[in-house]
Design a protein around this motif. Sequence first.
Motif, PDB file in Angstrom:
ATOM      1  N   ARG A 108      -5.160   4.898  -0.816  1.00 61.91           N
ATOM      2  CA  ARG A 108      -5.261   4.433   0.576  1.00 61.91           C
ATOM      3  C   ARG A 108      -5.036   2.921   0.657  1.00 61.91           C
ATOM      4  N   ILE A 109      -5.678   2.166  -0.221  1.00 65.20           N
ATOM      5  CA  ILE A 109      -5.533   0.706  -0.230  1.00 65.20           C
ATOM      6  C   ILE A 109      -4.091   0.317  -0.534  1.00 65.20           C
ATOM      7  N   SER A 110      -3.466   1.014  -1.477  1.00 61.13           N
ATOM      8  CA  SER A 110      -2.063   0.729  -1.825  1.00 61.13           C
ATOM      9  C   SER A 110      -1.143   1.013  -0.652  1.00 61.13           C
ATOM     10  N   ASN A 111      -1.384   2.110   0.071  1.00 61.49           N
ATOM     11  CA  ASN A 111      -0.559   2.437   1.239  1.00 61.49           C
ATOM     12  C   ASN A 111      -0.731   1.396   2.341  1.00 61.49           C
ATOM     13  N   GLU A 112      -1.957   0.908   2.538  1.00 65.16           N
ATOM     14  CA  GLU A 112      -2.182  -0.156   3.522  1.00 65.16           C
ATOM     15  C   GLU A 112      -1.445  -1.430   3.129  1.00 65.16           C
ATOM     16  N   TYR A 113      -1.445  -1.738   1.856  1.00 62.50           N
ATOM     17  CA  TYR A 113      -0.723  -2.897   1.350  1.00 62.50           C
ATOM     18  C   TYR A 113       0.779  -2.757   1.615  1.00 62.50           C
ATOM     19  N   MET A 114       1.322  -1.578   1.323  1.00 61.34           N
ATOM     20  CA  MET A 114       2.761  -1.354   1.520  1.00 61.34           C
ATOM     21  C   MET A 114       3.149  -1.436   2.997  1.00 61.34           C
ATOM     22  N   ALA A 115       2.255  -1.049   3.889  1.00 62.24           N
ATOM     23  CA  ALA A 115       2.548  -1.070   5.330  1.00 62.24           C
ATOM     24  C   ALA A 115       2.786  -2.485   5.826  1.00 62.24           C
ATOM     25  N   GLN A 116       2.345  -3.490   5.103  1.00 59.47           N
ATOM     26  CA  GLN A 116       2.544  -4.883   5.491  1.00 59.47           C
ATOM     27  C   GLN A 116       3.934  -5.400   5.130  1.00 59.47           C
ATOM     28  N   GLY A 117       4.643  -4.677   4.280  1.00 57.10           N
ATOM     29  CA  GLY A 117       5.935  -5.145   3.778  1.00 57.10           C
ATOM     30  C   GLY A 117       7.077  -4.882   4.728  1.00 57.10           C
ATOM     31  N   LEU A 118       8.153  -5.616   4.519  1.00 53.86           N
ATOM     32  CA  LEU A 118       9.351  -5.460   5.342  1.00 53.86           C
ATOM     33  C   LEU A 118      10.339  -4.474   4.733  1.00 53.86           C
ATOM     34  N   ALA A 119      10.221  -4.274   3.435  1.00 52.88           N
ATOM     35  CA  ALA A 119      11.173  -3.389   2.753  1.00 52.88           C
ATOM     36  C   ALA A 119      10.700  -1.941   2.838  1.00 52.88           C
ATOM     37  N   ASP A 120      11.623  -1.031   2.557  1.00 47.04           N
ATOM     38  CA  ASP A 120      11.302   0.384   2.466  1.00 47.04           C
ATOM     39  C   ASP A 120      10.602   0.596   1.122  1.00 47.04           C
ATOM     40  N   MET A 121       9.290   0.927   1.152  1.00 48.85           N
ATOM     41  CA  MET A 121       8.509   1.045  -0.079  1.00 48.85           C
ATOM     42  C   MET A 121       7.999   2.460  -0.281  1.00 48.85           C
ATOM     43  N   THR A 122       7.908   2.839  -1.563  1.00 45.00           N
ATOM     44  CA  THR A 122       7.389   4.137  -1.944  1.00 45.00           C
ATOM     45  C   THR A 122       6.354   3.944  -3.039  1.00 45.00           C
ATOM     46  N   LEU A 123       5.210   4.600  -2.895  1.00 41.83           N
ATOM     47  CA  LEU A 123       4.183   4.569  -3.920  1.00 41.83           C
ATOM     48  C   LEU A 123       4.506   5.670  -4.927  1.00 41.83           C
ATOM     49  N   THR A 124       4.792   5.282  -6.178  1.00 42.51           N
ATOM     50  CA  THR A 124       5.205   6.283  -7.167  1.00 42.51           C
ATOM     51  C   THR A 124       4.091   6.727  -8.100  1.00 42.51           C
ATOM     52  N   SER A 125       3.052   5.883  -8.270  1.00 43.48           N
ATOM     53  CA  SER A 125       1.920   6.306  -9.102  1.00 43.48           C
ATOM     54  C   SER A 125       0.703   5.428  -8.843  1.00 43.48           C
ATOM     55  N   VAL A 126      -0.471   6.019  -9.055  1.00 41.49           N
ATOM     56  CA  VAL A 126      -1.751   5.307  -9.012  1.00 41.49           C
ATOM     57  C   VAL A 126      -2.554   5.797 -10.209  1.00 41.49           C
ATOM     58  N   ASN A 127      -2.915   4.876 -11.096  1.00 39.75           N
ATOM     59  CA  ASN A 127      -3.614   5.264 -12.326  1.00 39.75           C
ATOM     60  C   ASN A 127      -4.841   4.397 -12.563  1.00 39.75           C
ATOM     61  N   LYS A 128      -5.929   5.043 -12.950  1.00 39.36           N
ATOM     62  CA  LYS A 128      -7.140   4.325 -13.328  1.00 39.36           C
ATOM     63  C   LYS A 128      -6.915   3.721 -14.712  1.00 39.36           C
ATOM     64  N   THR A 129      -7.394   2.493 -14.911  1.00 44.86           N
ATOM     65  CA  THR A 129      -7.227   1.812 -16.193  1.00 44.86           C
ATOM     66  C   THR A 129      -8.547   1.763 -16.953  1.00 44.86           C
ATOM     67  N   LYS A 130      -8.484   1.268 -18.166  1.00 42.38           N
ATOM     68  CA  LYS A 130      -9.674   1.057 -18.981  1.00 42.38           C
ATOM     69  C   LYS A 130     -10.109  -0.404 -18.978  1.00 42.38           C
ATOM     70  N   PHE A 131      -9.488  -1.224 -18.126  1.00 40.84           N
ATOM     71  CA  PHE A 131      -9.905  -2.624 -18.028  1.00 40.84           C
ATOM     72  C   PHE A 131     -11.294  -2.675 -17.408  1.00 40.84           C
ATOM     73  N   ILE A 132     -12.168  -3.459 -18.022  1.00 36.71           N
ATOM     74  CA  ILE A 132     -13.532  -3.531 -17.500  1.00 36.71           C
ATOM     75  C   ILE A 132     -13.750  -4.714 -16.574  1.00 36.71           C
ATOM     76  N   GLU A 133     -12.865  -5.715 -16.642  1.00 33.40           N
ATOM     77  CA  GLU A 133     -13.080  -6.888 -15.811  1.00 33.40           C
ATOM     78  C   GLU A 133     -11.794  -7.677 -15.648  1.00 33.40           C
ATOM     79  N   LEU A 134     -11.693  -8.341 -14.503  1.00 29.64           N
ATOM     80  CA  LEU A 134     -10.636  -9.315 -14.244  1.00 29.64           C
ATOM     81  C   LEU A 134     -11.285 -10.678 -14.353  1.00 29.64           C
ATOM     82  N   LEU A 135     -10.862 -11.458 -15.331  1.00 27.01           N
ATOM     83  CA  LEU A 135     -11.413 -12.784 -15.553  1.00 27.01           C
ATOM     84  C   LEU A 135     -10.517 -13.822 -14.916  1.00 27.01           C
ATOM     85  N   LYS A 136     -11.132 -14.713 -14.160  1.00 34.95           N
ATOM     86  CA  LYS A 136     -10.363 -15.762 -13.468  1.00 34.95           C
ATOM     87  C   LYS A 136     -10.699 -17.119 -14.022  1.00 34.95           C
TER      88      LYS A 136
END
Length: 136
Positions: A108-136
């Motif tokens: 759902r979040i990915s589709n909302e993100y794509m709706a903001q774009g100007l190009a013709d976009m297609t969501l081809t995959s959504v996969n859960k990862t094993k990453f435990i954290e995003l470090l900034k």
Amino acid sequence: MYHEVVSKRVGVDSKGRDKEFQEKFLVENKEFCAEAEVMVKELFNYENEVTSVKQSKIYEFVNEREDSEQSIYLSTIEATFINEDDGSEKVTKYVVGVFAMSVAEATRISNEYMAQGLADMTLTSVNKTKFIELLK
């Protein structure tokens, strides 16, 4: 730019025994792999071993983590562009990161993100990862 870092360390499991833990992290805004490696080593006061560092294919994250229980998902998006000169199509694939509680929410979040774009976009995959954290 994002880097994928794999770290190994010895910790204590729920039964009080020593156990080796392997954890995957994403590191944001580091130009070089060595900088990402140092960031993960500092996270554990240099009491870990970094076994792998590589540049990630992630283009950007489309949302912020709102709940510590959210997992990191990767969505692959294809954007189709038309060359105005000759009418030919060009397809570009890219990967975005999403924080979500489930595949359905990440989709759902990915589709909302794509709706903001100007190009013709297609969501081809959504996969859960094993990453435990995003470090900034």
